[in-house]
Design an enzyme around this catalytic site. Structure first.
Site, PDB file in Angstrom:
ATOM      1  N   TYR A  62       0.824  -1.209   0.000  1.00  0.00           N
ATOM      2  CA  TYR A  62       0.000   0.000   0.000  1.00  0.00           C
ATOM      3  C   TYR A  62       0.859   1.260   0.000  1.00  0.00           C
ATOM      4  O   TYR A  62       0.400   2.328  -0.400  1.00  0.00           O
ATOM      5  CB  TYR A  62      -0.920   0.057   1.221  1.00  0.00           C
ATOM      6  CG  TYR A  62      -1.872  -1.096   1.406  1.00  0.00           C
ATOM      7  CD1 TYR A  62      -2.139  -2.004   0.387  1.00  0.00           C
ATOM      8  CD2 TYR A  62      -2.527  -1.285   2.621  1.00  0.00           C
ATOM      9  CE1 TYR A  62      -3.003  -3.064   0.586  1.00  0.00           C
ATOM     10  CE2 TYR A  62      -3.402  -2.335   2.813  1.00  0.00           C
ATOM     11  CZ  TYR A  62      -3.637  -3.228   1.799  1.00  0.00           C
ATOM     12  OH  TYR A  62      -4.503  -4.270   1.993  1.00  0.00           O
ATOM     13  N   HIS A  85       0.962 -11.697   2.189  1.00  0.00           N
ATOM     14  CA  HIS A  85      -0.158 -11.031   1.529  1.00  0.00           C
ATOM     15  C   HIS A  85      -0.859 -11.927   0.503  1.00  0.00           C
ATOM     16  O   HIS A  85      -2.085 -11.957   0.419  1.00  0.00           O
ATOM     17  CB  HIS A  85       0.346  -9.747   0.865  1.00  0.00           C
ATOM     18  CG  HIS A  85      -0.704  -8.708   0.677  1.00  0.00           C
ATOM     19  ND1 HIS A  85      -0.428  -7.367   0.611  1.00  0.00           N
ATOM     20  CD2 HIS A  85      -2.051  -8.796   0.546  1.00  0.00           C
ATOM     21  CE1 HIS A  85      -1.543  -6.670   0.454  1.00  0.00           C
ATOM     22  NE2 HIS A  85      -2.539  -7.528   0.395  1.00  0.00           N
TER      23      HIS A  85
END
Length: 329
Positions: free
Chosen positions: A58, A114
């Site tokens: 992010y 992730h």
């Protein structure tokens, strides 16, 4: 209404995790969203949130850490989740150091893989399921981060995974010494994971939900009469209805919003009766099934002979579907 601010679930390492947290992927580096993110996190924490979810990819870990320090809430009261992605799966210890440096925090509560794919050393493409390091190889390195007495044990309280299915989790658990504390998955009314959630919980892996409210790709979750009528019945918004349904299943939610009123609303959930839980469970059968992960163009990679695939894997290789294309849910 139950006090969701105080509702927590137990993890397999004995720690507790808040039932509702704040997601931060809306804060892209350098964007207006990122500039707002600091204030959003501060407002959330001061409104009772005690869980913040972020990720290396992010690009906002620095903002997250700064907001936590500026919030006035003691660090030990906050659960911080971040994730390592792609090339970082080759060296989780280095990835942990990178996140700690960006966050400027002494420790991370939960560090997640992730997605199950490592990348080539140059980061050009994700590895296929048979290529090394596999997610099992990466997990064995992540286990070392939390081994008692290790140099990183005080910096990383728990490790877990994200976007794992029963297929990939079964493969991981066969080799694991430490079971993942968390599996963060796409979960919403059009993709309810009715089989995966209890399967994970039976094995001590706490499920966390991303995109519970569907977003732009599943607007029905906030607008379809099935949901709006139920929400009206209970005197809440469709967002609160969906969040309540998921938390009532023992799943952690991390809705994201920059709207102060919605931030405050999203943590005040309700208890649904069994018949309304059943309506929510079955809504995908009459509205549509929707897997948001299928439509992320930047995550599609060309695989010779197979075309463009999500992170270079087929749906069957992920365990999303069987070889005939039937959903495994």
């Amino acid at each position: 209404m139950p006090d969701v601010c105080r509702t927590t679930f137990k993890l397999n390492n004995g720690a507790s995790i808040p039932a509702v947290g704040l997601g931060t992927w809306q804060g892209r580096p350098g964007s207006d969203d990122a500039l707002q993110l600091r204030n959003t996190i501060i407002h959330s924490l001061q409104s009772g949130y005690r869980l913040i979810d972020t990720a290396q990819v992010y690009g906002v870990e620095d903002i997250v850490g700064e907001a936590i320090r500026a919030s006035g809430i003691p660090r030990h009261e906050i659960t911080v989740v971040t994730k390592l992605f792609g090339p970082a799966l080759r060296d989780p210890a280095a990835a942990l150091a990178k996140s700690l440096a960006a966050l400027k925090l002494e420790y991370i509560d939960i560090f997640l893989m992730h997605w199950p794919q490592a990348f080539t050393e140059d980061g050009a493409r994700p590895l296929r399921p048979h290529e090394s390091p596999t997610f099992v190889d990466s997990w064995k390195l992540m286990e070392k981060l939390v081994e008692p007495g290790s140099a990183t044990a005080a910096q990383c309280r728990a490790v877990g995974v994200s976007n794992f299915t029963q297929l990939t989790l079964e493969a991981l658990l066969r080799e694991a010494t430490i079971a993942p504390a968390v599996n963060q998955i796409e979960l919403h009314a059009l993709n309810p994971a009715l089989k995966l959630v209890p399967w994970c919980h039976e094995r001590g892996v706490r499920v966390m939900s991303w995109s519970t409210l569907g977003g732009r790709k599943a607007p029905e979750i906030l607008s379809h009469p099935t949901f709006t009528d139920l929400a009206q019945k209970h005197g809440v918004s469709p967002a609160v209805l969906s969040l309540s349904w998921v938390v009532q299943r023992g799943v952690v939610v991390i809705p994201m919003s920059a709207n102060p009123a919605r931030i405050e609303e999203n943590i005040r959930l309700i208890t649904l009766p069994a018949e309304d839980m059943e309506i929510m469970d079955n809504a995908h059968k009459t509205i549509r099934q929707c897997r948001l992960a299928d439509d992320i163009p930047v995550m599609n990679y060309e695989v010779p002979g197979k075309g463009k695939l999500l992170l270079g894997w087929t749906k069957a290789e992920f365990g999303f579907e069987d070889e005939e294309g039937n959903w495994i849910n």
